[in-house]
Design a protein around this motif. Structure first.
Motif, PDB file in Angstrom:
ATOM      1  N   ARG A   1      -2.366  13.512  -6.298  1.00 18.29           N
ATOM      2  CA  ARG A   1      -1.214  13.534  -7.213  1.00 18.29           C
ATOM      3  C   ARG A   1      -0.815  12.082  -7.459  1.00 18.29           C
ATOM      4  O   ARG A   1      -1.297  11.184  -6.782  1.00 18.29           O
ATOM      5  CB  ARG A   1      -0.060  14.304  -6.566  1.00 18.29           C
ATOM      6  CG  ARG A   1      -0.363  15.763  -6.317  1.00 18.29           C
ATOM      7  CD  ARG A   1       0.856  16.490  -5.763  1.00 18.29           C
ATOM      8  NE  ARG A   1       1.741  15.618  -5.024  1.00 18.29           N
ATOM      9  CZ  ARG A   1       2.046  15.736  -3.734  1.00 18.29           C
ATOM     10  NH1 ARG A   1       1.558  16.714  -3.027  1.00 18.29           N
ATOM     11  NH2 ARG A   1       2.855  14.897  -3.149  1.00 18.29           N
ATOM     12  N   PRO A   2       0.074  11.818  -8.409  1.00 21.91           N
ATOM     13  CA  PRO A   2       0.472  10.439  -8.692  1.00 21.91           C
ATOM     14  C   PRO A   2       0.959   9.655  -7.461  1.00 21.91           C
ATOM     15  O   PRO A   2       0.698   8.451  -7.360  1.00 21.91           O
ATOM     16  CB  PRO A   2       1.587  10.587  -9.727  1.00 21.91           C
ATOM     17  CG  PRO A   2       1.249  11.848 -10.441  1.00 21.91           C
ATOM     18  CD  PRO A   2       0.679  12.756  -9.369  1.00 21.91           C
ATOM     19  N   ASP A   3       1.613  10.319  -6.518  1.00 31.45           N
ATOM     20  CA  ASP A   3       2.145   9.613  -5.349  1.00 31.45           C
ATOM     21  C   ASP A   3       1.209   9.638  -4.137  1.00 31.45           C
ATOM     22  O   ASP A   3       1.558   9.150  -3.062  1.00 31.45           O
ATOM     23  CB  ASP A   3       3.509  10.176  -4.969  1.00 31.45           C
ATOM     24  CG  ASP A   3       3.451  11.648  -4.573  1.00 31.45           C
ATOM     25  OD1 ASP A   3       2.461  12.330  -4.912  1.00 31.45           O
ATOM     26  OD2 ASP A   3       4.401  12.114  -3.914  1.00 31.45           O
ATOM     27  N   THR A   4      -0.012  10.138  -4.307  1.00 34.47           N
ATOM     28  CA  THR A   4      -0.982  10.185  -3.206  1.00 34.47           C
ATOM     29  C   THR A   4      -1.437   8.773  -2.851  1.00 34.47           C
ATOM     30  O   THR A   4      -1.850   8.011  -3.732  1.00 34.47           O
ATOM     31  CB  THR A   4      -2.213  11.029  -3.604  1.00 34.47           C
ATOM     32  OG1 THR A   4      -1.788  12.365  -3.888  1.00 34.47           O
ATOM     33  CG2 THR A   4      -3.258  11.043  -2.514  1.00 34.47           C
ATOM     34  N   PRO A   5      -1.372   8.395  -1.572  1.00 31.35           N
ATOM     35  CA  PRO A   5      -1.854   7.071  -1.167  1.00 31.35           C
ATOM     36  C   PRO A   5      -3.385   7.027  -1.246  1.00 31.35           C
ATOM     37  O   PRO A   5      -4.061   7.971  -0.849  1.00 31.35           O
ATOM     38  CB  PRO A   5      -1.362   6.919   0.267  1.00 31.35           C
ATOM     39  CG  PRO A   5      -1.086   8.293   0.747  1.00 31.35           C
ATOM     40  CD  PRO A   5      -0.794   9.133  -0.459  1.00 31.35           C
ATOM     41  N   ILE A   6      -3.914   5.921  -1.764  1.00 34.68           N
ATOM     42  CA  ILE A   6      -5.353   5.731  -1.904  1.00 34.68           C
ATOM     43  C   ILE A   6      -5.786   4.579  -1.000  1.00 34.68           C
ATOM     44  O   ILE A   6      -5.132   3.539  -0.944  1.00 34.68           O
ATOM     45  CB  ILE A   6      -5.726   5.427  -3.376  1.00 34.68           C
ATOM     46  CG1 ILE A   6      -5.229   6.533  -4.298  1.00 34.68           C
ATOM     47  CG2 ILE A   6      -7.234   5.202  -3.526  1.00 34.68           C
ATOM     48  CD1 ILE A   6      -5.786   7.919  -4.018  1.00 34.68           C
ATOM     49  N   PHE A   7      -6.911   4.798  -0.323  1.00 29.59           N
ATOM     50  CA  PHE A   7      -7.423   3.823   0.635  1.00 29.59           C
ATOM     51  C   PHE A   7      -8.835   3.389   0.261  1.00 29.59           C
ATOM     52  O   PHE A   7      -9.562   4.114  -0.423  1.00 29.59           O
ATOM     53  CB  PHE A   7      -7.436   4.438   2.037  1.00 29.59           C
ATOM     54  CG  PHE A   7      -6.075   4.834   2.517  1.00 29.59           C
ATOM     55  CD1 PHE A   7      -5.275   3.942   3.206  1.00 29.59           C
ATOM     56  CD2 PHE A   7      -5.576   6.099   2.250  1.00 29.59           C
ATOM     57  CE1 PHE A   7      -4.007   4.301   3.636  1.00 29.59           C
ATOM     58  CE2 PHE A   7      -4.309   6.473   2.671  1.00 29.59           C
ATOM     59  CZ  PHE A   7      -3.522   5.567   3.365  1.00 29.59           C
ATOM     60  N   CYS A   8      -9.221   2.213   0.726  1.00 31.07           N
ATOM     61  CA  CYS A   8     -10.583   1.727   0.544  1.00 31.07           C
ATOM     62  C   CYS A   8     -11.512   2.599   1.384  1.00 31.07           C
ATOM     63  O   CYS A   8     -11.233   2.862   2.556  1.00 31.07           O
ATOM     64  CB  CYS A   8     -10.680   0.267   1.007  1.00 31.07           C
ATOM     65  SG  CYS A   8     -12.369  -0.379   0.960  1.00 31.07           S
ATOM     66  N   ASP A   9     -12.602   3.057   0.804  1.00 34.09           N
ATOM     67  CA  ASP A   9     -13.527   3.912   1.532  1.00 34.09           C
ATOM     68  C   ASP A   9     -14.382   3.116   2.515  1.00 34.09           C
ATOM     69  O   ASP A   9     -14.929   3.675   3.445  1.00 34.09           O
ATOM     70  CB  ASP A   9     -14.421   4.671   0.553  1.00 34.09           C
ATOM     71  CG  ASP A   9     -15.034   5.902   1.186  1.00 34.09           C
ATOM     72  OD1 ASP A   9     -14.338   6.604   1.945  1.00 34.09           O
ATOM     73  OD2 ASP A   9     -16.225   6.166   0.926  1.00 34.09           O
ATOM     74  N   ASP A  10     -14.483   1.805   2.327  1.00 33.43           N
ATOM     75  CA  ASP A  10     -15.276   0.983   3.240  1.00 33.43           C
ATOM     76  C   ASP A  10     -14.485   0.561   4.480  1.00 33.43           C
ATOM     77  O   ASP A  10     -14.926   0.766   5.590  1.00 33.43           O
ATOM     78  CB  ASP A  10     -15.807  -0.259   2.536  1.00 33.43           C
ATOM     79  CG  ASP A  10     -17.016   0.049   1.667  1.00 33.43           C
ATOM     80  OD1 ASP A  10     -17.578   1.156   1.763  1.00 33.43           O
ATOM     81  OD2 ASP A  10     -17.401  -0.831   0.880  1.00 33.43           O
ATOM     82  N   CYS A  11     -13.301  -0.032   4.278  1.00 32.04           N
ATOM     83  CA  CYS A  11     -12.558  -0.571   5.422  1.00 32.04           C
ATOM     84  C   CYS A  11     -11.315   0.244   5.781  1.00 32.04           C
ATOM     85  O   CYS A  11     -10.705   0.006   6.816  1.00 32.04           O
ATOM     86  CB  CYS A  11     -12.185  -2.033   5.184  1.00 32.04           C
ATOM     87  SG  CYS A  11     -10.875  -2.287   3.954  1.00 32.04           S
ATOM     88  N   GLY A  12     -10.913   1.182   4.910  1.00 30.55           N
ATOM     89  CA  GLY A  12      -9.784   2.056   5.227  1.00 30.55           C
ATOM     90  C   GLY A  12      -8.411   1.496   4.909  1.00 30.55           C
ATOM     91  O   GLY A  12      -7.403   2.149   5.176  1.00 30.55           O
TER      92      GLY A  12
END
Length: 72
Positions: free
Chosen positions: A27-38
């Motif tokens: 959703r718009p407020d979902t936190p997104i993380f780097c898939d390599d380093c997290g």
């Protein structure tokens, strides 16, 4: 002229890759993380806004189901 490289929020400032961990139900407020380093990159809304600023669907890349694909 459309940018040849993506940067800003899409590029991880810690490991310099562009690999996003995006849940299927983001959703718009979902936190997104780097898939390599997290590391945290921003909210899904911030990521999409940055992608659009850099040419988005009309540039040299396309964002489809959380994957960035070069189209030119």
């Amino acid at each position: 002229m459309a940018p040849k490289y993506l940067d800003h929020r899409l590029e991880c400032p810690y490991c310099l890759t562009i690999r996003l961990r995006i849940p299927d139900d983001a959703r718009p407020d979902t936190p997104i993380f780097c898939d390599d380093c997290g590391k945290y990159l921003g909210t899904w809304d911030e990521i999409q806004t940055d992608f659009e600023k850099q040419g988005g669907q009309n540039g040299v890349f396309r964002l489809d189901k959380g994957r960035i694909q070069r189209i030119r």
